[in-house]
Write a protein that holds these residues in place. Structure first.
Motif, PDB file in Angstrom:
ATOM      1  N   LEU A  24       0.843  -1.189   0.000  1.00  8.88           N
ATOM      2  CA  LEU A  24       0.000   0.000   0.000  1.00  8.88           C
ATOM      3  C   LEU A  24       0.881   1.242   0.000  1.00  8.88           C
ATOM      4  CD1 LEU A  24      -2.671  -1.069   2.643  1.00  8.88           C
ATOM      5  CD2 LEU A  24      -2.848  -1.222   0.151  1.00  8.88           C
ATOM      6  N   ILE A  32      -3.209   7.112   2.893  1.00 10.57           N
ATOM      7  CA  ILE A  32      -4.360   6.203   2.883  1.00 10.57           C
ATOM      8  C   ILE A  32      -5.400   6.765   3.838  1.00 10.57           C
ATOM      9  CG2 ILE A  32      -5.151   3.853   3.368  1.00 10.57           C
ATOM     10  CD1 ILE A  32      -2.210   2.975   2.925  1.00 10.57           C
ATOM     11  N   THR A  41     -10.528   3.025   3.868  1.00 12.24           N
ATOM     12  CA  THR A  41     -10.267   2.748   2.454  1.00 12.24           C
ATOM     13  C   THR A  41     -10.303   1.231   2.216  1.00 12.24           C
ATOM     14  OG1 THR A  41      -8.931   4.716   2.121  1.00 12.24           O
ATOM     15  CG2 THR A  41      -8.563   2.895   0.593  1.00 12.24           C
TER      16      THR A  41
END
Length: 350
Positions: free
Chosen positions: A309, A313, A317
């Protein structure tokens, strides 16, 4: 698309076995079956492979074909040939009447109109004989090896028969059709014949009497006795019940539903997954997939998520998905989420 970073199987096996032969001597049906729709697991059976006539539950096949092959808004003009061999339950169509396909299906499913079923048959295939051939083609396609149709309405014929098992499987296929599933659960509907509205009511009392009943069809002839197919939404599962030649079908379906509910186990859990993170002071993010699922025998899980990732973020999410299987059949899909926000890593300059 998610990269399939891992296929992680966690299997939970129920330690309490169960038999499909219910210890319920109070069921009066001559033939009966209860199945879980998703896994096709038989939860109860009584002479479920014995052939017999099935009355107007036949219309499940007739209306499924109409749902698949016709535009619901098409207008049908009723002809004399559509009204041949119609007796018993009717919506009282006459030659020259105009009615939509949707209203014919409602008339056949809710009011059990034999004239509505025959009208659909002739409109689709040109004649009752040709439509019956189509019905038997579908029966073969669905693997209903102990079923043979002679009429679209369910009026008795020498070679018109099915079994409780085949009717349950037919219903399972029919409920996959969105139009069919929406119509068969209606308690009542307004239909129009020659643009004149009238209200028809569903013969299936379980829609009024039983919570989460989602259809599907009643039936009766002197030869077949009382026949009933019902379906229920139970904690995300669909239970299908069929009884044939049953003088106490309403009560039997309620008993069988309670019996079937007792076969399901419930698991509530939050699964944690650590995923590598780039661009933040956090090297890994602890993500979660939460679920509350009812199941029959054993569960397995497959997790699909991005292997890395990238910050930033946002909280909640979606970063992947979890597929939940029972007996190797997919029963639920839930999101894998990042439960907190992750900021981009920043350096301090002097």
């Amino acid at each position: 698309m998610y990269k399939r970073f891992i296929s992680f199987l966690c299997i939970f096996v129920l330690l309490v076995p169960y038999s499909v032969y219910a210890k319920n001597d109070n069921i009066t049906a001559e033939k009966a079956i209860v199945i879980d729709k998703t896994t096709s697991t038989v939860l109860y059976q009584k002479s479920s492979d014995c052939k017999c006539s099935m009355a107007s539950t036949t219309k499940i096949m007739t209306c499924l074909i109409a749902c698949e092959r016709l535009n619901q808004n098409e207008v049908v003009e009723i002809t004399n040939s559509m009204l041949e061999k119609t007796e018993g339950s009717l919506i009282y169509l006459k030659a020259g009447d105009k009615i939509t396909v949707s209203d014919l299906i409602k008339g056949a499913m809710l009011a059990s109109g034999n004239d509505a079923a025959n009208a659909l048959a002739v409109y689709i295939s040109g004649s009752l004989l040709q439509f019956v051939k189509l019905m038997n083609y579908y029966a073969q396609k669905f693997g209903l090896s102990n079923t043979h149709f002679e009429t679209p309405s369910g009026l008795d014929g020498k070679e018109h028969y099915s079994t409780a098992y085949d009717m349950a499987m037919l219903t399972s296929y029919a409920l996959d059709n969105e139009v069919f599933s929406q119509i068969c659960k209606l308690q009542k509907a307004e239909i129009k014949i020659n643009n004149k509205p009238q209200t028809i009511y569903n013969h299936n009392k379980l829609l009024y009497q039983t919570e989460n009943c989602i259809g599907v069809k009643t039936g009766f002839t002197k030869k077949s006795g009382r026949c009933l197919v019902s379906a229920y939404d139970y904690k995300g599962n669909t239970i299908i019940i069929v009884t044939l030649n049953d003088c106490d079908d309403w009560n039997d379906h309620k008993k069988l539903l309670d019996y079937a509910k007792g076969k399901y186990q419930t698991l509530s859990k939050t699964q944690g997954i650590e995923i590598d993170c780039v661009g933040s002071n956090k090297k890994k993010i602890f993500c979660t997939a939460s679920f509350d699922v009812s199941y029959l025998d054993k569960l397995s899980f497959k997790l699909y998520y991005y292997p890395i990732l990238y910050a930033p973020i946002l909280k909640n999410t979606k970063v992947g998905k979890m597929e939940i299987y029972s007996n190797n059949k997919l029963i639920r899909t839930v999101d894998i989420i990042a439960p907190e926000s992750v900021k981009v890593w920043q350096t301090t300059t002097k």
